[in-house]
Write a protein that holds these residues in place. Structure first.
Motif, PDB file in Angstrom:
ATOM      1  N   ALA A 161      75.051  49.306  56.279  1.00 28.81           N
ATOM      2  CA  ALA A 161      76.117  49.025  55.084  1.00 28.81           C
ATOM      3  C   ALA A 161      77.368  49.752  55.503  1.00 28.81           C
ATOM      4  CB  ALA A 161      75.503  49.044  53.939  1.00 28.81           C
ATOM      5  N   TRP A 162      77.172  51.011  55.905  1.00 34.71           N
ATOM      6  CA  TRP A 162      78.129  51.933  56.101  1.00 34.71           C
ATOM      7  C   TRP A 162      78.826  51.508  57.239  1.00 34.71           C
ATOM      8  CZ3 TRP A 162      79.871  56.617  53.759  1.00 34.71           C
ATOM      9  CH2 TRP A 162      80.924  57.151  54.401  1.00 34.71           C
ATOM     10  N   LEU A 163      78.376  50.985  58.340  1.00 38.40           N
ATOM     11  CA  LEU A 163      79.152  50.631  59.558  1.00 38.40           C
ATOM     12  C   LEU A 163      79.879  49.279  59.165  1.00 38.40           C
ATOM     13  CD1 LEU A 163      76.628  51.300  62.448  1.00 38.40           C
ATOM     14  CD2 LEU A 163      78.787  52.454  61.998  1.00 38.40           C
ATOM     15  N   VAL A 164      79.347  48.415  58.520  1.00 37.38           N
ATOM     16  CA  VAL A 164      80.033  47.159  58.048  1.00 37.38           C
ATOM     17  C   VAL A 164      81.066  47.487  57.178  1.00 37.38           C
ATOM     18  CG1 VAL A 164      79.721  45.174  56.787  1.00 37.38           C
ATOM     19  CG2 VAL A 164      78.009  45.671  58.346  1.00 37.38           C
ATOM     20  N   LEU A 165      80.903  48.388  56.186  1.00 36.03           N
ATOM     21  CA  LEU A 165      82.121  48.858  55.434  1.00 36.03           C
ATOM     22  C   LEU A 165      83.389  49.439  56.282  1.00 36.03           C
ATOM     23  CD1 LEU A 165      80.619  49.942  52.262  1.00 36.03           C
ATOM     24  CD2 LEU A 165      82.252  48.280  52.308  1.00 36.03           C
ATOM     25  N   GLU A 166      82.968  50.327  57.189  1.00 37.21           N
ATOM     26  CA  GLU A 166      83.762  50.845  57.994  1.00 37.21           C
ATOM     27  C   GLU A 166      84.968  49.731  59.003  1.00 37.21           C
ATOM     28  OE1 GLU A 166      85.077  53.841  58.003  1.00 37.21           O
ATOM     29  OE2 GLU A 166      83.400  55.454  57.947  1.00 37.21           O
ATOM     30  N   ILE A 167      84.042  48.998  59.411  1.00 38.48           N
ATOM     31  CA  ILE A 167      84.641  47.955  60.196  1.00 38.48           C
ATOM     32  C   ILE A 167      85.720  46.945  59.218  1.00 38.48           C
ATOM     33  CG2 ILE A 167      84.341  45.795  61.665  1.00 38.48           C
ATOM     34  CD1 ILE A 167      81.960  47.297  62.708  1.00 38.48           C
ATOM     35  N   TRP A 168      85.191  46.499  58.299  1.00 41.11           N
ATOM     36  CA  TRP A 168      85.977  45.730  57.305  1.00 41.11           C
ATOM     37  C   TRP A 168      87.159  46.679  56.757  1.00 41.11           C
ATOM     38  CZ3 TRP A 168      86.909  46.659  52.181  1.00 41.11           C
ATOM     39  CH2 TRP A 168      87.523  45.673  51.296  1.00 41.11           C
ATOM     40  N   LEU A 169      87.026  47.747  56.612  1.00 48.39           N
ATOM     41  CA  LEU A 169      88.213  48.650  56.001  1.00 48.39           C
ATOM     42  C   LEU A 169      89.194  48.919  57.079  1.00 48.39           C
ATOM     43  CD1 LEU A 169      89.321  50.142  53.345  1.00 48.39           C
ATOM     44  CD2 LEU A 169      88.174  52.144  54.255  1.00 48.39           C
ATOM     45  N   LEU A 170      88.587  48.851  58.278  1.00 52.05           N
ATOM     46  CA  LEU A 170      89.556  49.211  59.568  1.00 52.05           C
ATOM     47  C   LEU A 170      90.591  47.854  59.673  1.00 52.05           C
ATOM     48  CD1 LEU A 170      87.569  50.791  62.313  1.00 52.05           C
ATOM     49  CD2 LEU A 170      89.617  51.747  61.202  1.00 52.05           C
ATOM     50  N   THR A 171      89.716  46.836  59.545  1.00 53.03           N
ATOM     51  CA  THR A 171      90.445  45.342  59.622  1.00 53.03           C
ATOM     52  C   THR A 171      91.269  45.016  58.674  1.00 53.03           C
ATOM     53  OG1 THR A 171      88.638  44.240  58.723  1.00 53.03           O
ATOM     54  CG2 THR A 171      88.548  44.407  61.122  1.00 53.03           C
TER      55      THR A 171
ATOM     56  N   ILE B 123      86.219  63.222  63.224  1.00 50.03           N
ATOM     57  CA  ILE B 123      86.298  62.512  64.625  1.00 50.03           C
ATOM     58  C   ILE B 123      85.920  61.197  64.526  1.00 50.03           C
ATOM     59  CG2 ILE B 123      85.262  63.085  66.935  1.00 50.03           C
ATOM     60  CD1 ILE B 123      85.644  66.005  66.433  1.00 50.03           C
ATOM     61  N   LEU B 124      84.625  61.085  63.779  1.00 48.91           N
ATOM     62  CA  LEU B 124      84.022  59.646  63.850  1.00 48.91           C
ATOM     63  C   LEU B 124      85.273  58.624  63.410  1.00 48.91           C
ATOM     64  CD1 LEU B 124      80.541  60.229  61.986  1.00 48.91           C
ATOM     65  CD2 LEU B 124      81.136  59.669  64.526  1.00 48.91           C
ATOM     66  N   PRO B 125      85.222  57.544  64.221  1.00 44.41           N
ATOM     67  CA  PRO B 125      86.215  56.414  63.754  1.00 44.41           C
ATOM     68  C   PRO B 125      85.894  55.699  62.578  1.00 44.41           C
ATOM     69  CG  PRO B 125      84.928  55.447  65.527  1.00 44.41           C
ATOM     70  CD  PRO B 125      84.450  57.072  65.246  1.00 44.41           C
ATOM     71  N   GLY B 126      86.863  55.673  61.604  1.00 45.76           N
ATOM     72  CA  GLY B 126      86.669  54.900  60.258  1.00 45.76           C
ATOM     73  C   GLY B 126      87.203  55.757  59.059  1.00 45.76           C
ATOM     74  N   PHE B 127      87.645  55.018  58.248  1.00 46.07           N
ATOM     75  CA  PHE B 127      88.100  55.637  56.995  1.00 46.07           C
ATOM     76  C   PHE B 127      87.482  56.269  56.004  1.00 46.07           C
ATOM     77  CE2 PHE B 127      91.815  52.614  58.518  1.00 46.07           C
ATOM     78  CZ  PHE B 127      92.516  53.670  59.071  1.00 46.07           C
ATOM     79  N   LEU B 128      86.319  55.524  55.708  1.00 42.44           N
ATOM     80  CA  LEU B 128      85.204  55.994  54.775  1.00 42.44           C
ATOM     81  C   LEU B 128      84.987  57.547  55.275  1.00 42.44           C
ATOM     82  CD1 LEU B 128      83.177  52.962  53.815  1.00 42.44           C
ATOM     83  CD2 LEU B 128      85.038  53.850  52.614  1.00 42.44           C
ATOM     84  N   SER B 129      84.436  57.609  56.540  1.00 45.31           N
ATOM     85  CA  SER B 129      84.175  58.888  56.829  1.00 45.31           C
ATOM     86  C   SER B 129      85.109  59.797  56.885  1.00 45.31           C
ATOM     87  CB  SER B 129      83.586  58.813  58.533  1.00 45.31           C
ATOM     88  OG  SER B 129      84.618  58.333  59.212  1.00 45.31           O
ATOM     89  N   ASP B 130      86.617  59.687  56.886  1.00 49.58           N
ATOM     90  CA  ASP B 130      87.319  60.409  56.683  1.00 49.58           C
ATOM     91  C   ASP B 130      87.588  60.767  55.244  1.00 49.58           C
ATOM     92  OD1 ASP B 130      88.249  60.217  59.507  1.00 49.58           O
ATOM     93  OD2 ASP B 130      89.838  58.950  59.065  1.00 49.58           O
ATOM     94  N   ALA B 131      87.550  59.911  54.438  1.00 50.07           N
ATOM     95  CA  ALA B 131      87.532  60.179  53.041  1.00 50.07           C
ATOM     96  C   ALA B 131      86.311  61.105  52.671  1.00 50.07           C
ATOM     97  CB  ALA B 131      87.379  58.837  52.036  1.00 50.07           C
ATOM     98  N   LEU B 132      85.251  60.878  52.977  1.00 49.35           N
ATOM     99  CA  LEU B 132      84.151  61.820  52.878  1.00 49.35           C
ATOM    100  C   LEU B 132      84.222  63.219  53.499  1.00 49.35           C
ATOM    101  CD1 LEU B 132      81.252  62.109  51.887  1.00 49.35           C
ATOM    102  CD2 LEU B 132      80.217  61.449  54.008  1.00 49.35           C
ATOM    103  N   ALA B 133      84.975  63.159  54.518  1.00 49.76           N
ATOM    104  CA  ALA B 133      85.347  64.513  55.307  1.00 49.76           C
ATOM    105  C   ALA B 133      86.322  65.330  54.293  1.00 49.76           C
ATOM    106  CB  ALA B 133      85.936  64.342  56.657  1.00 49.76           C
ATOM    107  N   LEU B 134      87.097  64.567  53.800  1.00 51.00           N
ATOM    108  CA  LEU B 134      88.241  65.244  52.725  1.00 51.00           C
ATOM    109  C   LEU B 134      87.479  65.871  51.573  1.00 51.00           C
ATOM    110  CD1 LEU B 134      91.158  62.907  52.920  1.00 51.00           C
ATOM    111  CD2 LEU B 134      90.958  65.139  53.927  1.00 51.00           C
TER     112      LEU B 134
END
Length: 188
Positions: A26-36, A100-111
């Motif tokens: 689910a995380w990967l699908v959300l990351e890809i969807w958010l990137l698009t 470093i991981l590609p995606g905006f959800l992982s970036d938000a979690l990093a913040l």
């Protein structure tokens, strides 16, 4: 009448072990969807620049955390105090890896791992999880995390070989010269 052996039931998997693959998917699908979605709004070049910026920022955070940990270790070796404040190295390194991981959800979690109020919440949650694993009533071997936490607690309490040996550092060339002359063994 003979008894037939009943087949052994495999050990029941924990809820986390059953749900984790679904959460990752689910995380990967959300990351890809958010990137698009962001790419359609701002353009693919902007998304690429944001992802590259995340990689560089994550690497810089990891480097900075490593340098802080090293300087804290040097300071601890110079002036060993029983209770020095811990550096937030683990959370900073984890935030760097997530950036470093590609995606905006992982970036938000990093913040959330970088800002002090949310970092305190993450630390409290991790502490509760560790305490729960220590209090776990699962038999040894069933829960690997609980086993690791119990072992860490035992090692913390019983430090084998913790003898302190007093010594003095002597710079080469300033002290007495070592005796390098050959002497035959003593025979009696």
């Amino acid at each position: 009448m003979t008894q037939q052996a009943t087949p052994a039931r495999p050990a029941r998997r924990s809820t986390l072990r059953r749900v984790l693959p679904l959460l990752i998917a689910a995380w990967l699908v959300l990351e890809i969807w958010l990137l698009t979605v962001v790419a359609s709004a701002a353009g693919w070049f902007t998304v690429l620049l944001l992802l590259l910026g995340g990689v560089f920022l994550g690497g810089w955070l990891i480097k900075r955390a490593g340098m802080r940990a090293f300087s804290a270790a040097v300071e601890q070796s110079r002036d060993p105090k029983p209770r020095q404040a811990q550096t937030p190295t683990t959370m900073t390194v984890l935030a760097g890896v997530l950036l470093i991981l590609p995606g905006f959800l992982s970036d938000a979690l990093a913040l959330t791992l970088l800002f002090p109020p949310t970092r305190a919440l993450w630390r409290a949650g991790a502490r509760r999880a560790a305490e729960g694993a220590l209090r776990s009533t699962a038999p040894v071997g069933d829960d690997r995390f609980a086993d690791a936490m119990r072992l860490q607690e035992q090692l913390r309490i019983h430090r084998p070989g913790s003898t302190v040996i007093q010594g003095e550092v002597v710079e080469p060339g300033t002290g007495p010269r070592p005796d390098t002359e050959y002497r035959p063994p003593i025979t009696g």
